[in-house]
Design an enzyme around this catalytic site. Structure first.
Site, PDB file in Angstrom:
ATOM      1  N   LYS A  35       7.238  -4.940  -2.571  1.00 49.77           N
ATOM      2  CA  LYS A  35       7.680  -5.822  -1.483  1.00 49.77           C
ATOM      3  C   LYS A  35       6.291  -4.772  -0.800  1.00 49.77           C
ATOM      4  O   LYS A  35       5.612  -3.609  -1.280  1.00 49.77           O
ATOM      5  CB  LYS A  35       8.823  -5.879  -0.714  1.00 49.77           C
ATOM      6  CG  LYS A  35       9.007  -4.667  -0.518  1.00 49.77           C
ATOM      7  CD  LYS A  35      11.038  -4.736  -0.529  1.00 49.77           C
ATOM      8  CE  LYS A  35      11.203  -2.932   0.185  1.00 49.77           C
ATOM      9  NZ  LYS A  35      12.870  -4.063  -0.532  1.00 49.77           N
ATOM     10  N   TYR A  80      -7.010  16.250  22.038  1.00 51.11           N
ATOM     11  CA  TYR A  80      -6.324  15.360  22.965  1.00 51.11           C
ATOM     12  C   TYR A  80      -5.099  16.265  23.705  1.00 51.11           C
ATOM     13  O   TYR A  80      -4.711  16.819  22.803  1.00 51.11           O
ATOM     14  CB  TYR A  80      -5.766  13.976  22.627  1.00 51.11           C
ATOM     15  CG  TYR A  80      -6.923  12.595  21.963  1.00 51.11           C
ATOM     16  CD1 TYR A  80      -7.425  12.740  23.453  1.00 51.11           C
ATOM     17  CD2 TYR A  80      -6.781  12.287  21.672  1.00 51.11           C
ATOM     18  CE1 TYR A  80      -8.137  11.460  23.667  1.00 51.11           C
ATOM     19  CE2 TYR A  80      -7.511  11.380  20.988  1.00 51.11           C
ATOM     20  CZ  TYR A  80      -8.045  10.938  21.793  1.00 51.11           C
ATOM     21  OH  TYR A  80      -9.508   9.698  21.916  1.00 51.11           O
TER      22      TYR A  80
HETATM   23  C1  LIG Z   1      13.199  -3.089  -1.558  1.00 49.46           C
HETATM   24  C2  LIG Z   1      14.569  -2.943  -1.878  1.00 49.46           C
HETATM   25  C3  LIG Z   1      14.527  -2.837  -3.100  1.00 49.46           C
HETATM   26  C4  LIG Z   1      14.092  -1.894  -3.958  1.00 49.46           C
HETATM   27  O1  LIG Z   1      14.679   0.103  -3.044  1.00 49.46           O
HETATM   28  P1  LIG Z   1      14.281   0.999  -3.562  1.00 49.46           P
HETATM   29  O2  LIG Z   1      14.759   2.656  -2.894  1.00 49.46           O
HETATM   30  O3  LIG Z   1      12.705   0.325  -3.065  1.00 49.46           O
HETATM   31  O4  LIG Z   1      13.953   1.598  -4.510  1.00 49.46           O
HETATM   32  C5  LIG Z   1      15.889  -3.335  -4.607  1.00 49.46           C
HETATM   33  N1  LIG Z   1      16.660  -3.919  -3.519  1.00 49.46           N
HETATM   34  C6  LIG Z   1      16.479  -4.371  -2.333  1.00 49.46           C
HETATM   35  C7  LIG Z   1      17.089  -5.577  -1.447  1.00 49.46           C
HETATM   36  C8  LIG Z   1      15.714  -4.426  -1.563  1.00 49.46           C
HETATM   37  O5  LIG Z   1      15.317  -4.866  -0.450  1.00 49.46           O
END
Ligand SMILES: *Cc1c(COP(=O)(O)O)cnc(C)c1O
Length: 393
Positions: free
Chosen positions: A62, A281
């Site tokens: 994702k 800045y």
């Molecule tokens: C993002 C996510 C993962 C992966 O988690 P990591 O900590 O990045 O390994 C697994 N399951 C769900 C439901 C998630 O939202």
């Protein structure tokens, strides 16, 4: 548009017979260069798979593959034998489907209203997170005859997505008897990166009870850190994300993963600042002696967090310049940052040189620590303006 969306046309052979592909603006014209080592990514996936044996190892890609590029990451993992992917939304599923025609793609955020046909159109599977979603999916499947599969998310403590264990018990008989097309049962750990936390044992036990009601349907609980909680958390399929990209799934212990991401920035110019002069800045950083400053064409607009800035009160992040760790100087601005290179010999750095912001011993986790965040956020913020190099594609 994410540059990594389309795999580039050119594949130039690199050393050791490996291939390299590139995306984004030309290297010489980009402020920064992001290098993703796909061989290290695949090695990490295999390592996690060994840890979870005999469970299947899926991949969570994702947020554009945690900022690394969903198409190249998905392609490399599919080639390595990964069969099941998780993304967050339909657009990501569509971009992944374009490069992996046959693999299971689960969409973690589930079913938004009236989107079921869009799932079917690309053979994506919603991770159903409420009874309302389940009813909408049921109606769609009954009306269309679609049998492309879906996951059912059961909440065991996160209180975010998922039906309650009681709801899961209530619908279980129906789901097991009717040909329901639920292909996976999932839950999600709250504190997996903290093994002694009592919620881990509680969630594992609760999920085990729910699984009993869904015999015959594969189950999945563990994210990256969950894989290191032992076999009780593994179930039939594990879902690592962050660890694939090199983030340490066992904070406080040695990182079992290989680094995947390198970030470099181009030196735009080098200037002298007199003793007492400020840089950037708000004038929060003052030269304690006559200093030399390298101005680099990477800023918070590239996802390099402003929280990494250095002031007279608190140091910020470091960069590797000509092989030496040098501290940042002053506020990070939108498109630029400054590095105090006074410790380096006079002609050690030149305009156009590359400095390293992630890599050469500067880890994603260390950067996150300075910024007061987690490696996940550093990775998923990685900028859209970089020239991207995919090594070992
Ligand atoms: C993002 C996510 C993962 C992966 O988690 P990591 O900590 O990045 O390994 C697994 N399951 C769900 C439901 C998630 O939202």
């Amino acid at each position: 548009m994410a540059q990594a969306d389309t795999l580039p046309e050119t594949a130039a052979p690199a050393e050791r017979g490996a291939t390299e592909t590139t995306a984004g603006p030309p290297a010489a014209q980009a402020g920064g260069i992001l290098t993703v080592d796909l061989a290290a990514l695949v090695e990490n996936w295999r390592r996690l798979g060994r840890q979870a044996t005999p469970a299947e190892c899926a991949a969570v890609i994702k947020a554009d593959g945690y900022g690394c590029g969903i198409a190249p990451v998905g392609t490399a993992l599919a080639r390595a034998g990964c069969k099941t992917f998780f993304v967050a939304d339909l657009d990501e599923a569509r971009r992944l489907r374009a490069v992996v025609p046959d693999h299971a793609i689960y969409v973690l955020n589930g079913l938004l209203p009236n989107t079921a046909p869009a799932f079917a159109a690309i053979k994506a599977r919603p991770v159903i997170g409420s009874l309302v979603e389940l009813a909408e999916w049921d109606a769609f499947c009954a009306g269309s005859g679609w049998q492309g599969g879906a996951a059912l998310h059961v909440d065991t403590g996160m209180n975010r997505l998922g039906i309650s264990p009681d709801e899961a018990a209530a619908v279980a008989p129906r789901i097991r008897t009717e040909n329901h097309g639920i292909t996976l049962l999932i839950s999600h750990l709250v504190c997996a990166q903290e093994p002694p936390h009592p919620l881990n044992a509680k969630q594992i036990a609760l999920f085990r009870e729910v699984r009993m009601l869904y015999r015959g349907i594969p189950a999945s609980l563990a994210n990256s850190s969950g894989i290191f909680l032992g076999s009780a958390a593994h179930c039939d399929l594990v879902r690592p994300g962050a660890a694939l990209y090199g983030v340490n799934p066992t904070p406080g212990r040695a990182n079992p993963m290989q680094p995947v991401v390198t970030l470099q920035g181009h030196v735009a110019l080098i200037r002298s600042v007199p003793k007492g002069g400020s840089v950037g800045y708000d004038a929060v950083w003052t030269a304690r002696h006559a200093s030399r400053i390298a101005v680099v064409a990477v800023g918070y607009g590239d996802g390099w967090p402003r929280a990494l800035s250095a002031s007279d009160q608190a140091p910020g992040a470091d960069a590797i310049v000509a092989g030496t760790r040098c501290p940042l100087a002053g506020r990070i601005s939108m498109d630029l940052l400054a590095i105090d290179i006074s410790a380096l010999p006079d002609k050690a750095v030149h305009r156009g040189d590359l400095v390293t912001l992630i890599g050469d011993g500067i880890t994603v986790d260390a950067v996150a620590n300075v910024a007061g965040t987690i490696g996940y956020e550093i990775l998923t913020s990685l900028g859209r303006r970089y020239h991207r190099v995919y090594r070992n594609a």
